[in-house]
Design an enzyme around this catalytic site. Structure first.
Site: not given
Ligand code: F6P
Length: 549
Positions: A214, A220, A275-276, A361, A392, A512
């Site tokens: 987003k 990452e 995002g979620r 979240e 199990h 972060k």
């Molecule tokens: O972990 C925090 C967060 O902002 C989530 O809400 C989101 O889904 C994720 O990081 C990834 O963010 P982006 O789509 O901006 O890379």
């Protein structure tokens, strides 16, 4: 900001229904489901609702009609109806980010009008869906060629959190409908192992990366995207190859361009999609390529049906509302800390992981909309595994442990893979588990089996352990849409009653920021450390033993 967006004027614990629930609680906590069912032979049919093709049996809960009446009153007193209307209208109910919350617009039919800052967003949604469709078809039909002229056979989604969990869950859930001659992989972790293992057997000439973010700034994702770019350029020998092997899904055109992806190959979404809550936006591009545009649209139609149900059904027949209210009942009155989600469907193996971000979240918040510290519990911990595997492993604790763990069982009348009597065996276990949890086994029953007295306590099942059972015909794209949206709106219901902002995620920020500060301290072993003594010692130790390359 209006008072309305800050939630109802009365604090939660002072609302009439809340106090009435507190007064009502001792009568229910002392009652056993055995008695509730004995005294009401039709309870199992009465306390069930079927809507939008999903059947919810909520009779195996520690609740009476009076409990439900008070919980429904709590929903009314908490302004749930107004909150729902505000969300669907496009009001900026995500107050801390000053944003509308409109994942429901992602499945609105063309012709609907949903205004954000005076602009109808529905045509844009359909324009992006159209662009995704054309692209997905081109890839699926072998028309989109890699740099060396070969068709794409491998799709790698790079993203994390909502830009990963939705796509990977949906891919696994709908694998039955997916292109079996293509490979789909998902890289999320900044741990290089994730990228390495996802790509080691792939031919770069046939590999397409979808960089899903987003913000297009997430550490990452950007680290993995740069590694992927080097991998493609290194293997194909030309920087120009990037154009044929990378597309982006983002709200941030500027960063996409900076990375080197032509914005013509960018699929847009908007700040009003959290995002979620984004798996049905362009973030679902990998899903669409896997299952095809028609199936993707069927998933949207399923979500839309659940949206309409949530928006219009009376609360006492409203699946997400009932599930949300029961979650509050256990979380805030029984002190239950978790909810187990137990899909009896192997294809839903990533559904609990997906729900963890969606629920935790969203509702893991300690202050209300006005910024005041809450004096009640908010979001429960969600966890789970597919049945029967979990039986199990951790079910022992659910059956006989000291903790109360409400469970959601999810099952289907029909399997996608008919194989002998496997499906009957699977479903027999769903029904047996919820029955065993509710009714248990008394010491008298244990003794009657000839169990020696010393062993009897170990073999007793107290029962009275609550569960919902959700049944649907079979796991189609449409049903997946309904299930996801059922939980989305259950989360909404809970957040509305707790008067919290279910749509921000400030809690992920601090870690972060601190990581960014520590990175150079790891890279330069002479850098002075000014953390606490524990963090300093850990960093020194890592510096000493890390393998320098
Ligand atoms: O972990 C925090 C967060 O902002 C989530 O809400 C989101 O889904 C994720 O990081 C990834 O963010 P982006 O789509 O901006 O890379």
């Amino acid at each position: 900001m209006t008072t309305e967006t800050k939630g109802p004027s009365q604090p939660l614990t002072e609302r009439t229904a809340w106090k009435a629930l507190q007064a009502h609680f001792p009568a229910i906590s002392g009652a056993h489901m055995r008695a509730l069912f004995r005294d009401d032979p039709r309870r199992g049919e009465r306390m069930a609702v079927e809507a939008a093709g999903l059947y919810l049996d909520y009779s195996k809960n520690r609740a009476t009609d009076e409990t439900m009446r008070l919980l429904l009153q709590l929903a009314d007193e908490s302004g749930l109806r107004e909150r729902i209307d505000a969300m669907f209208r496009g009001d900026k109910i995500n107050v801390t980010e000053n944003r509308a919350v409109l994942h429901v617009a992602l499945r609105a039919p063309m012709g609907d009008t949903i205004l954000v800052d005076g602009k109808n967003v529905v045509p844009e949604v359909h324009a992006v869906l159209g662009k995704m469709t054309r692209f997905a078809d081109a890839v699926r039909e072998g028309e989109w060629l890699g740099y060396t002229g070969k068709p794409i056979r491998n799709v790698v989604n790079i993203g994390i959190g909502g830009s990963d969990l939705g796509p990977v869950m949906a891919y696994e859930a709908l694998r039955h409908y997916s292109r079996r001659d293509m490979t789909f992989r998902f890289v999320s972790n900044v741990d290089g192992t994730d990228f390495e293992e996802a790509t080691r057997d792939l031919n770069p000439e046939e590999t397409l990366f979808i960089v899903s973010s987003k913000t297009f700034t997430t550490l990452e994702t950007m680290t993995n995207a740069h590694t992927a770019r080097s991998w493609i350029v290194g293997k194909l020998g030309q920087h120009a190859a990037v154009a044929k092997h990378f597309v982006a899904v983002s709200t941030n055109a500027e960063e996409v361009e900076k990375f080197g992806i032509d914005t013509a190959n960018m699929f847009e979404f908007w700040d009003w999609v959290g995002g979620r809550y984004s798996m049905e936006s362009a973030i679902g591009l990998s899903t669409m390529i896997a299952i095809g545009p028609e199936n993707f649209r069927a998933m949207l139609a399923g979500s839309r049906a659940m949206d309409e149900h949530f928006r219009t059904a009376p609360f006492d027949k409203n699946l997400p509302v009932l599930m949300g209210l029961l979650a509050i009942w256990y979380n805030d009155f029984f002190g239950a800390e978790t909810i187990a989600v137990l899909p009896y469907e192997q294809y839903l193996k990533r559904f609990p992981a997906y729900l963890q971000q969606l629920t935790m979240e969203s509702n893991g918040k300690h202050v209300n909309l006005a910024g005041a510290k809450v004096d009640y519990q908010t979001g429960p911990i969600f966890w789970g595994e597919p049945g029967t595997n979990g039986q199990h492993s951790f079910y022992q604790l659910i059956h006989q442990g000291t903790k109360l763990i409400p469970c959601d069982f999810i099952g289907f009348y029909q399997t996608l893979n008919p194989l002998g009597n496997h499906h009957d065996l699977l479903m027999a276990n769903v029904f047996a588990q919820s029955e065993a949890l509710a009714f248990g086994k008394t010491v008298e029953e244990v003794r009657a089996e000839g169990t020696p007295e010393w062993l009897a306590p170990h073999r007793v099942f107290e029962g009275n352990r609550p569960s919902n059972t959700i049944l649907a015909e079979r796991l189609t794209p449409e049903v997946l849409g309904k299930l996801v949206t059922l939980y989305e709106h259950s989360v909404f219901t809970q957040g509305a009653i707790w008067s919290i902002d279910s749509f921000d995620q400030w809690g992920v920020e601090l870690g972060k920021v601190l990581a960014k500060r520590i990175v150079p301290e790891l890279e330069q072993s002479s850098a002075e450390l000014q953390h606490d003594s524990s963090t300093n010692a850990l960093i020194r130790r890592y510096r000493k033993y890390r393998k320098s390359d």
